[in-house]
Write a protein that holds these residues in place. Structure first.
Motif: not given
Length: 471
Positions: A143-162, A432-436
């Motif tokens: 689920k961290a992978g899900v939210m990494a995708h969504i969080g990254a897209l939110r950042a892109l939208v914040e700067v570039l708009g939709t 990925g978002v995992e560490d060992p």
């Protein structure tokens, strides 16, 4: 025809703005991750399908809120073997414009079962912060992978708009932990919607908590159930023991032939991959794997060659009377689950054939063997010469502040073979978002918060870079 990628001229300030927006997006992403962790979305048989459906709906709502997709749907595909519907996945699509590439972002919203809850230091489905980590089932995988995708897209939208040009598809699977039974069918049913130039699979790990990694090799898997029978019915162990072989005796002797005295696999026909590995000490292995002093590592060669490039054989389950139910009885038959990791470069079907042939040839006392529930997944090797690999490395270095490491992974992601088959022209990046110390699949699974922050930032920078590129 091979595409050529050309980067458009863009001010470094745009990337800096995305970096800043991604950093600011982390707290909200973690809050939404906590809400997802509270949903016990276990897709295994016997668990509540409604919870997986609830999890899919929650992911869909997060994607709808972005306001960038042409379509967001919760969808299923039928399992070929049974014709029954698979678990719900979330599919979102946005067409590319003005010659920009399309990226497919993959993660999964289903999770492993909890196991023995008494081994958890906090409730598995109650996200808990301790020592810079977020604990909970699915907090790391995936689920961290899900939210990494969504969080990254939110950042892109914040700067570039939709109104940006990059094509973006998301496929958030709902049954990865349970074997992806409908995955291939889902790809076939939705091939046009999922087609992309670059695929990011956010379901792997990193070198350590501060050093990012790009996974360039994955072992395959061959998993099956073997039933061993030596008697037509149970008999008194006092009356017939010593003359009549019971199923446990035969199974113990048979399983022992799978390894040599060093614990290395001793099965003819299982291959090894010859490849250099980075330095990795026994001390690090003990720390990351929980190997106590006095217990020796197994196998031969460098430690990472054993973890990345050699086959394994592990008995992961057994049907036999429990200690509580023990009686003075010769058991007529028992079943074991055998899980083998297959070295990159060997087909899983060939590895399974070698294992079955070995077991049949070494069955003691004429024990009768039957094999069932065979599950195969091929290994994966990344072509590191592609333009997307270089962009990913640049993004990881900028997001973490540390140069990334190319790693192999001992575990398997069998569905990647399906992606390669369905989309042969796509460049596949396994991140990925995992560490060992994430302990995915184990009690006290957790997410290292700094690793998550860096992963989210890195992906946002990759998206920005691709949006500034033309095919």
């Amino acid at each position: 025809m091979r595409s050529k990628i050309t980067r458009m001229t863009s001010a470094s300030s745009r990337a800096s703005a995305v970096h800043e927006a991604a950093t600011a997006a982390v707290p909200a992403a973690l809050a939404d991750l906590g809400a997802l962790v509270r949903i016990p979305s276990v897709a295994f048989p016997g668990f509540d399908r409604a919870e997986v459906e609830r999890s899919a709906a929650a992911v869909k709502a997060l994607l709808d809120d972005l306001g960038i997709f042409d379509r967001v749907e919760v969808k299923t595909a039928n399992v070929p073997a049974t014709g029954e519907p698979g678990m719900p996945a979330v599919l979102a699509t946005r067409a590319a414009r003005n010659g920009r590439p399309t990226i497919l972002l993959y993660a999964h919203h289903d999770v492993q079962p909890v196991g023995d809850e008494s081994l958890w230091e906090s409730a598995p489905f109650e996200p808990t912060l301790r020592g810079g980590r977020l604990y909970g089932r699915g907090a790391a995988d995936d689920k961290a992978g899900v939210m990494a995708h969504i969080g990254a897209l939110r950042a892109l939208v914040e700067v570039l708009g939709t109104d940006f040009d990059l094509g973006v598809n998301l496929f958030i699977e709902g049954e990865e932990e349970a074997g992806s039974a409908s995955f291939a069918a889902f790809l076939a049913d939705n091939a046009d919607a999922l087609r992309a130039d670059v695929i990011v699979v956010a379901d792997s790990g990193n070198w350590d908590a501060v050093t990012p990694a790009l996974t360039v090799s994955l072992r395959g898997n061959a998993r099956f159930t073997m039933t061993v029978k030596t008697l037509d019915h149970a008999s008194h162990s006092g009356m017939f023991g010593g003359a009549v072989p019971d199923a446990m005796l035969a199974t113990a002797k048979l399983l022992a032939t799978l390894w040599d005295d060093d614990g290395a696999v001793a099965v003819a026909g299982l291959h090894e991959r010859d490849a250099e590995t980075p330095e990795y000490t026994e001390e690090t292995l003990r720390s990351e794997a929980g190997l106590p002093d006095g217990v020796s590592p197994i196998g031969r060669g460098t430690i990472l060659s054993r973890l990345w490039n050699k086959p394994t054989v592990t008995v992961t389950g057994i049907d036999f009377p429990s200690v509580r139910n023990a009686s003075n009885t010769l058991t007529p038959e028992l079943s074991v689950v055998i899980s083998s990791r297959v070295a990159p470069g060997q087909r899983a079907a060939d590895a399974y054939a070698a294992l079955e042939a070995h077991l049949r040839a070494h069955a003691p006392f004429g024990a009768q063997l039957t094999f069932s529930d065979v599950d195969l997944g091929d290994a994966f090797l990344v072509d590191t010469s592609g333009w997307a690999v270089e962009k990913a490395r640049d993004a990881l270095e900028s997001g973490y502040g540390v140069s990334p490491v190319d790693i192999g992974v001992g575990g398997s992601i069998p569905f990647i073979a399906d992606l390669v088959r369905e989309f042969p022209a796509a460049q596949i990046l396994v991140t990925g978002v995992e560490d060992p110390h994430a302990r995915a699949h184990s009690p006290n699974e957790s997410l290292h918060l700094d690793t998550f922050r860096h992963a989210l930032i890195s992906e946002a920078l990759l998206l920005e870079s691709l949006d500034a590129s033309t095919l």
